[in-house]
Scaffold this motif. Sequence first.
Motif, mmCIF file in Angstrom:
data_model
loop_
_atom_site.group_PDB
_atom_site.id
_atom_site.type_symbol
_atom_site.label_atom_id
_atom_site.label_comp_id
_atom_site.label_asym_id
_atom_site.label_seq_id
_atom_site.Cartn_x
_atom_site.Cartn_y
_atom_site.Cartn_z
ATOM 1 N N MET A 84 0.755 -1.114 -0.073
ATOM 2 C CA MET A 84 0.175 -0.114 0.025
ATOM 3 C C MET A 84 0.934 1.079 0.018
ATOM 4 O O MET A 84 1.859 1.408 0.573
ATOM 5 N N ILE A 85 0.407 2.360 -0.848
ATOM 6 C CA ILE A 85 1.291 3.499 -0.896
ATOM 7 C C ILE A 85 0.782 4.338 0.318
ATOM 8 O O ILE A 85 -0.258 4.686 0.814
ATOM 9 N N GLU A 86 1.808 4.877 1.064
ATOM 10 C CA GLU A 86 1.665 5.476 2.283
ATOM 11 C C GLU A 86 2.106 6.994 1.877
ATOM 12 O O GLU A 86 1.187 8.040 2.687
ATOM 13 N N LYS A 87 2.894 7.359 1.216
ATOM 14 C CA LYS A 87 3.418 8.706 1.006
ATOM 15 C C LYS A 87 3.912 8.977 -0.349
ATOM 16 O O LYS A 87 4.170 8.112 -1.052
ATOM 17 N N VAL A 88 3.446 10.439 -0.710
ATOM 18 C CA VAL A 88 4.081 10.784 -1.934
ATOM 19 C C VAL A 88 5.435 11.475 -1.899
ATOM 20 O O VAL A 88 5.308 12.077 -1.058
ATOM 21 N N CYS A 89 6.315 10.997 -2.393
ATOM 22 C CA CYS A 89 7.777 11.775 -2.502
ATOM 23 C C CYS A 89 8.138 12.106 -3.963
ATOM 24 O O CYS A 89 8.364 11.055 -4.691
ATOM 25 N N ASN A 90 8.703 13.424 -4.084
ATOM 26 C CA ASN A 90 9.284 13.962 -5.195
ATOM 27 C C ASN A 90 8.240 13.477 -6.456
ATOM 28 O O ASN A 90 8.842 13.136 -7.481
ATOM 29 N N TYR A 91 7.211 13.876 -6.274
ATOM 30 C CA TYR A 91 6.067 13.604 -7.746
ATOM 31 C C TYR A 91 6.211 14.762 -8.400
ATOM 32 O O TYR A 91 5.883 15.871 -7.917
ATOM 33 N N THR A 92 6.415 14.558 -9.750
ATOM 34 C CA THR A 92 6.441 15.578 -10.886
ATOM 35 C C THR A 92 5.395 15.168 -11.873
ATOM 36 O O THR A 92 5.571 14.172 -12.473
ATOM 37 N N GLU B 180 2.347 4.400 -9.560
ATOM 38 C CA GLU B 180 3.326 3.992 -8.421
ATOM 39 C C GLU B 180 2.958 2.467 -7.879
ATOM 40 O O GLU B 180 3.562 1.851 -7.702
ATOM 41 N N PHE B 181 1.384 2.339 -7.807
ATOM 42 C CA PHE B 181 0.938 1.159 -7.377
ATOM 43 C C PHE B 181 1.141 0.085 -8.282
ATOM 44 O O PHE B 181 1.467 -1.066 -7.884
ATOM 45 N N LEU B 182 1.156 0.285 -9.688
ATOM 46 C CA LEU B 182 1.123 -0.552 -10.442
ATOM 47 C C LEU B 182 2.643 -0.915 -11.064
ATOM 48 O O LEU B 182 3.036 -1.935 -11.830
ATOM 49 N N LYS B 183 3.662 -0.108 -10.264
ATOM 50 C CA LYS B 183 5.048 -0.428 -10.475
ATOM 51 C C LYS B 183 5.388 -1.882 -9.879
ATOM 52 O O LYS B 183 6.153 -2.474 -10.269
ATOM 53 N N ASP B 184 4.510 -2.352 -9.031
ATOM 54 C CA ASP B 184 4.510 -3.380 -8.269
ATOM 55 C C ASP B 184 3.965 -4.547 -9.607
ATOM 56 O O ASP B 184 2.775 -4.550 -9.481
ATOM 57 N N THR B 185 4.938 -5.490 -10.143
ATOM 58 C CA THR B 185 3.965 -6.195 -11.190
ATOM 59 C C THR B 185 3.186 -7.255 -10.648
ATOM 60 O O THR B 185 2.399 -7.733 -11.615
ATOM 61 N N THR B 186 3.133 -7.486 -9.565
ATOM 62 C CA THR B 186 1.941 -8.398 -8.995
ATOM 63 C C THR B 186 0.733 -8.067 -8.610
ATOM 64 O O THR B 186 -0.250 -8.549 -8.474
ATOM 65 N N LYS B 187 0.655 -6.562 -8.963
ATOM 66 C CA LYS B 187 -0.815 -5.886 -8.772
ATOM 67 C C LYS B 187 -1.274 -5.450 -10.148
ATOM 68 O O LYS B 187 -0.640 -5.084 -10.991
#
Length: 74
Positions: free
Chosen positions: A1-9, A48-55
């Motif tokens: 699960m994503i908890e935080k957004v870091c350096n998003y552009t 970001e969530f879909l970078k995990d190829t299992t999701k």
Amino acid sequence: MIEKVCNYTHKSFKNYTNPGDLKFKQKNIIFAYNGKGKSSLVLGVKREFLKDTTKTDDGLRFKATKTTPTKANE
């Protein structure tokens, strides 16, 4: 699960990081006036969530679809 957004552009976000005490939970509500970047933020979180190829995005409520212009929209 994503908890935080870091350096998003993306679009109106330039190297954005959410405040340290603000974390995403299992369910979140994002609200703001029109044109303030809600969809851009959600698209970034989805990527970001879909970078995990299992999701997959099968269970996500927000699905971005690419539309093709029609003659009336051109």
